[in-house]
Scaffold this active site. Sequence first.
Site, mmCIF file in Angstrom:
data_model
loop_
_atom_site.group_PDB
_atom_site.id
_atom_site.type_symbol
_atom_site.label_atom_id
_atom_site.label_comp_id
_atom_site.label_asym_id
_atom_site.label_seq_id
_atom_site.Cartn_x
_atom_site.Cartn_y
_atom_site.Cartn_z
ATOM 1 N N PHE A 1 -85.894 -12.873 -19.301
ATOM 2 C CA PHE A 1 -85.891 -13.234 -18.030
ATOM 3 C C PHE A 1 -85.436 -12.103 -17.178
ATOM 4 C CE2 PHE A 1 -84.247 -17.266 -20.328
ATOM 5 C CZ PHE A 1 -84.804 -18.089 -19.627
ATOM 6 N N ASP A 2 -86.244 -12.069 -15.874
ATOM 7 C CA ASP A 2 -86.038 -11.190 -14.771
ATOM 8 C C ASP A 2 -84.612 -11.827 -14.254
ATOM 9 O OD1 ASP A 2 -86.505 -9.714 -12.438
ATOM 10 O OD2 ASP A 2 -87.067 -11.583 -11.533
ATOM 11 N N LEU A 3 -84.083 -11.211 -13.323
ATOM 12 C CA LEU A 3 -82.669 -11.568 -12.502
ATOM 13 C C LEU A 3 -83.032 -11.978 -11.245
ATOM 14 C CD1 LEU A 3 -79.538 -12.164 -12.800
ATOM 15 C CD2 LEU A 3 -79.317 -9.742 -12.296
ATOM 16 N N ASP A 4 -83.382 -11.229 -10.269
ATOM 17 C CA ASP A 4 -83.393 -11.409 -8.849
ATOM 18 C C ASP A 4 -84.610 -12.331 -8.728
ATOM 19 O OD1 ASP A 4 -81.257 -10.108 -8.328
ATOM 20 O OD2 ASP A 4 -82.147 -8.077 -7.761
ATOM 21 N N VAL B 1 -90.162 -14.179 -18.347
ATOM 22 C CA VAL B 1 -90.200 -15.111 -17.297
ATOM 23 C C VAL B 1 -89.805 -14.407 -15.851
ATOM 24 C CG1 VAL B 1 -89.215 -17.074 -16.144
ATOM 25 C CG2 VAL B 1 -89.398 -16.783 -18.823
#
Length: 218
Positions: free
Chosen positions: A10-13, A167
């Site tokens: 997963f990306d965060l921002d 993602v």
Amino acid sequence: MKQMKQYILFDLDGTIIDPKIGITSSVAYALNKFDIHVENLDNLCKFIGPPLKDSFIEYYNFSDEAAEKAILYYRERFQEKGIYENFLYENFEDMLISLKKQGKTLLIATSKPAVFAERILEHFNLRQYFDFVGGSNLDGTRANKAEVIFHVLKENSISDLSTAIMVGDRKHDIIGAKKAGLQSVGVLYGYGNYQELETSGADYIVKDVEELSTLLCS
């Protein structure tokens, strides 16, 4: 999804949290040090996702040296205040719980410095769901998303790329995934639009967290 994915990066921002206020306010603070004044923070949303140095150079024609100085100013504000000026996307934690119940291995792959990502996840009590948090270094190295993804794959000994998926909400996530040989999911509730994600080659594009959950949990 043709094959169940064991590893989900997963990306965060713009993917897990909406960091708009914290990031844009900190960018404005940094620009102000160069006597550049931005009244409407919406104009700085383009800074959400890509490596900061690249954005200062691309959008304000900063030299490498000026961009690095701007990052230091940015962090003056961000690490004290901006890091907490964000909110978790609705229903995201419920999805993480469901994925963990299915035995999935959840990983973070962000261009944000890993130390900041760790603090944000702890702040939202989300660190417990992730087996590994991969990000950039404070010295500016490993800021490119592909480099981060390769780092996450290596540190978790993921050799069968068909078992993992990335993602994210921006083209950098999708392009980075393709370079690493991963399939990807683009999310439309973040800061990228459909055209950006489609053009970059996203294998799946979802409109909201509910649709993302249906895709990943199937």
